[in-house]
Design a protein around this motif. Structure first.
Motif, PDB file in Angstrom:
ATOM      1  N   ILE A  17      10.428   0.224   7.328  1.00  0.00           N
ATOM      2  CA  ILE A  17      10.523  -1.344   5.961  1.00  0.00           C
ATOM      3  C   ILE A  17       9.796  -0.922   4.710  1.00  0.00           C
ATOM      4  CG2 ILE A  17       9.348  -3.483   6.259  1.00  0.00           C
ATOM      5  CD1 ILE A  17       9.548  -3.906   8.840  1.00  0.00           C
ATOM      6  N   ALA A  18       9.530  -0.823   4.641  1.00  0.00           N
ATOM      7  CA  ALA A  18       8.191  -0.156   2.924  1.00  0.00           C
ATOM      8  C   ALA A  18       9.294   0.786   2.005  1.00  0.00           C
ATOM      9  CB  ALA A  18       6.839   0.846   3.682  1.00  0.00           C
ATOM     10  N   GLU A  20      12.858   0.305   3.017  1.00  0.00           N
ATOM     11  CA  GLU A  20      13.990  -0.258   2.321  1.00  0.00           C
ATOM     12  C   GLU A  20      13.443  -1.562   1.250  1.00  0.00           C
ATOM     13  OE1 GLU A  20      17.009  -0.067   3.871  1.00  0.00           O
ATOM     14  OE2 GLU A  20      16.787   1.070   5.456  1.00  0.00           O
ATOM     15  N   GLU A  21      12.462  -2.054   1.658  1.00  0.00           N
ATOM     16  CA  GLU A  21      12.096  -2.576   0.820  1.00  0.00           C
ATOM     17  C   GLU A  21      12.173  -1.753  -0.900  1.00  0.00           C
ATOM     18  OE1 GLU A  21      11.370  -5.802   0.995  1.00  0.00           O
ATOM     19  OE2 GLU A  21      10.775  -6.225   2.946  1.00  0.00           O
ATOM     20  N   LYS A  84       5.062  -1.119  -6.808  1.00  0.00           N
ATOM     21  CA  LYS A  84       5.533  -2.651  -5.748  1.00  0.00           C
ATOM     22  C   LYS A  84       4.669  -2.368  -4.830  1.00  0.00           C
ATOM     23  CE  LYS A  84      10.398  -2.776  -7.661  1.00  0.00           C
ATOM     24  NZ  LYS A  84      11.400  -2.922  -7.507  1.00  0.00           N
ATOM     25  N   LEU A  85       4.591  -3.898  -4.010  1.00  0.00           N
ATOM     26  CA  LEU A  85       3.983  -3.885  -3.005  1.00  0.00           C
ATOM     27  C   LEU A  85       2.175  -3.628  -2.683  1.00  0.00           C
ATOM     28  CD1 LEU A  85       6.520  -3.077  -0.051  1.00  0.00           C
ATOM     29  CD2 LEU A  85       6.294  -4.994  -1.233  1.00  0.00           C
ATOM     30  N   TYR A 157       3.368 -10.939  -1.488  1.00  0.00           N
ATOM     31  CA  TYR A 157       4.557  -9.991  -0.776  1.00  0.00           C
ATOM     32  C   TYR A 157       3.982  -8.703  -0.610  1.00  0.00           C
ATOM     33  CZ  TYR A 157       7.710  -7.861   2.776  1.00  0.00           C
ATOM     34  OH  TYR A 157       8.713  -6.780   4.118  1.00  0.00           O
ATOM     35  N   ILE A 162       3.582  -5.391   4.982  1.00  0.00           N
ATOM     36  CA  ILE A 162       4.715  -4.788   6.297  1.00  0.00           C
ATOM     37  C   ILE A 162       3.396  -4.161   7.083  1.00  0.00           C
ATOM     38  CG2 ILE A 162       5.505  -2.675   5.802  1.00  0.00           C
ATOM     39  CD1 ILE A 162       6.293  -3.296   2.694  1.00  0.00           C
ATOM     40  N   VAL A 191       8.326 -13.325   6.186  1.00  0.00           N
ATOM     41  CA  VAL A 191       8.914 -11.887   6.463  1.00  0.00           C
ATOM     42  C   VAL A 191       9.952 -11.582   7.138  1.00  0.00           C
ATOM     43  CG1 VAL A 191       7.615  -9.459   7.374  1.00  0.00           C
ATOM     44  CG2 VAL A 191       6.117 -11.542   6.049  1.00  0.00           C
ATOM     45  N   ARG A 194      13.285 -11.274   5.868  1.00  0.00           N
ATOM     46  CA  ARG A 194      14.014 -10.612   4.305  1.00  0.00           C
ATOM     47  C   ARG A 194      14.944  -9.499   4.516  1.00  0.00           C
ATOM     48  NH1 ARG A 194      10.217 -11.155   0.668  1.00  0.00           N
ATOM     49  NH2 ARG A 194       9.791  -9.013  -0.453  1.00  0.00           N
ATOM     50  N   ALA A 196      15.424  -6.287   3.704  1.00  0.00           N
ATOM     51  CA  ALA A 196      14.856  -5.041   3.907  1.00  0.00           C
ATOM     52  C   ALA A 196      13.986  -4.633   4.982  1.00  0.00           C
ATOM     53  CB  ALA A 196      13.572  -5.048   2.735  1.00  0.00           C
ATOM     54  N   VAL A 197      13.380  -6.092   6.131  1.00  0.00           N
ATOM     55  CA  VAL A 197      13.133  -6.587   7.269  1.00  0.00           C
ATOM     56  C   VAL A 197      13.260  -6.154   8.378  1.00  0.00           C
ATOM     57  CG1 VAL A 197      11.109  -7.233   8.579  1.00  0.00           C
ATOM     58  CG2 VAL A 197      11.207  -7.068   5.903  1.00  0.00           C
TER      59      VAL A 197
END
Length: 204
Positions: A17-18, A20-21, A84-85, A157, A162, A191, A194, A196-197
Motif C-alpha cells: 500500500i505504501a 502504491e501511495e 510524504k505520508l 493520512y 497504512i 481508507v 483510496r 492506491a490502497v
C-alpha cells in the motif's frame, strides 16, 4: 526499482500500500510462508529473522543497494525517501510515529494472535477469549481516537493509517459489532476507497 518480498498478510500489505501511495516503482517477489519459504537460505540472507516483508532498494542511501526488514521501519524509510505520508517535523511527526508504534506493539501482535487462535486452536477457550477481549479493547481505543480525528494521527493520512488498515481489513475474524464503532467504520471505508490502497491490497 524496489523489490518487495512478501505474502498476502497485513504486514506485507502495509508495504505494498505504501509503495502504491508513494508512486514508487516496485516488483513483488512472493515468499510462500505457508510452505516455509521464509526459512530458505536465500530469504534468510535478506532477513535472518525469517519474517516478511523485506524490501531491497536498488537506489538506497548514497545510491547504493539497500535491504531493510521490519514493516514499521520500511514504512518510515519509504516515507522519508519520498517526503510524504510522514510529517517532516513537529508534533505531527511524533504523533504519527506514536500511532505507528501502537500498531506495531498492539494491533499487529494482538490481532495476529487472535487470528491464530480463531483458526487453529479453537479448543483453547481461554486463549480465544483473551485475545478477542484485547482486540475489542484496541478497537475501542481507535474508536475514541477517530471520534476526534479524521485519520489516526490527526487531520492527515499517514503511514499510521497504512499500518493499521490491513489489520482491520480482517475484521471478519474479530467478532465486531460495527454499530458500536461508527468512527472506525467511517475511517475504514474512507481508507479502503483510496485507489492506491485497493491496488496495494491486490498486489499481495
Amino acid at each position: 526499482m524496489i523489490t518487495l518480498y512478501g505474502w498476502g498478510t497485513p504486514n506485507g500489505r502495509k508495504v505494498s500500500i505504501a509503495l502504491e501511495e508513494l508512486g514508487l516503482a516496485y516488483e513483488v517477489q512472493r515468499v510462500d510462508i505457508m510452505n516455509r519459504q521464509q526459512f530458505s537460505p536465500e530469504f534468510l540472507a535478506l532477513n535472518p529473522n525469517n519474517k516478511i516483508p523485506v524490501i531491497v532498494d536498488s537506489e538506497g542511501p548514497d545510491g547504493k543497494r539497500f535491504t531493510l526488514f521490519e514493516s514499521g521501519a520500511i514504512l518510515i524509510y519509504l516515507a522519508d525517501k519520498v517526503g510524504k505520508l510522514l510529517p517532516a517535523s513537529g508534533p505531527a511527526h511524533y504523533l504519527t510515529l506514536q500511532w505507528l508504534m501502537f500498531q506495531m506493539a498492539g494491533v499487529g501482535p494482538i490481532f495476529g494472535q487472535m487470528h491464530h487462535f480463531q483458526r487453529y486452536a479453537k479448543e483453547q477457550t481461554y486463549s480465544v477469549e483473551r485475545y478477542t477481549a484485547e482486540t475489542h479493547r484496541l478497537y475501542s481505543v481507535l474508536e475514541g481516537l477517530l471520534a476526534g480525528n479524521e485519520f489516526i494521527a490527526g487531520s492527515e493520512y499517514t503511514i499510521a493509517d497504512i499500518a493499521v488498515y490491513p489489520w482491520v481489513a480482517r475484521f471478519e475474524l474479530h467478532k465486531l459489532d460495527w454499530s458500536t464503532l461508527p468512527n472506525v467504520k467511517r475511517w475504514y471505508d474512507a481508507v479502503g476507497a483510496r485507489p492506491a490502497v485497493v491496488r496495494g491490497m491486490e498486489a499481495l
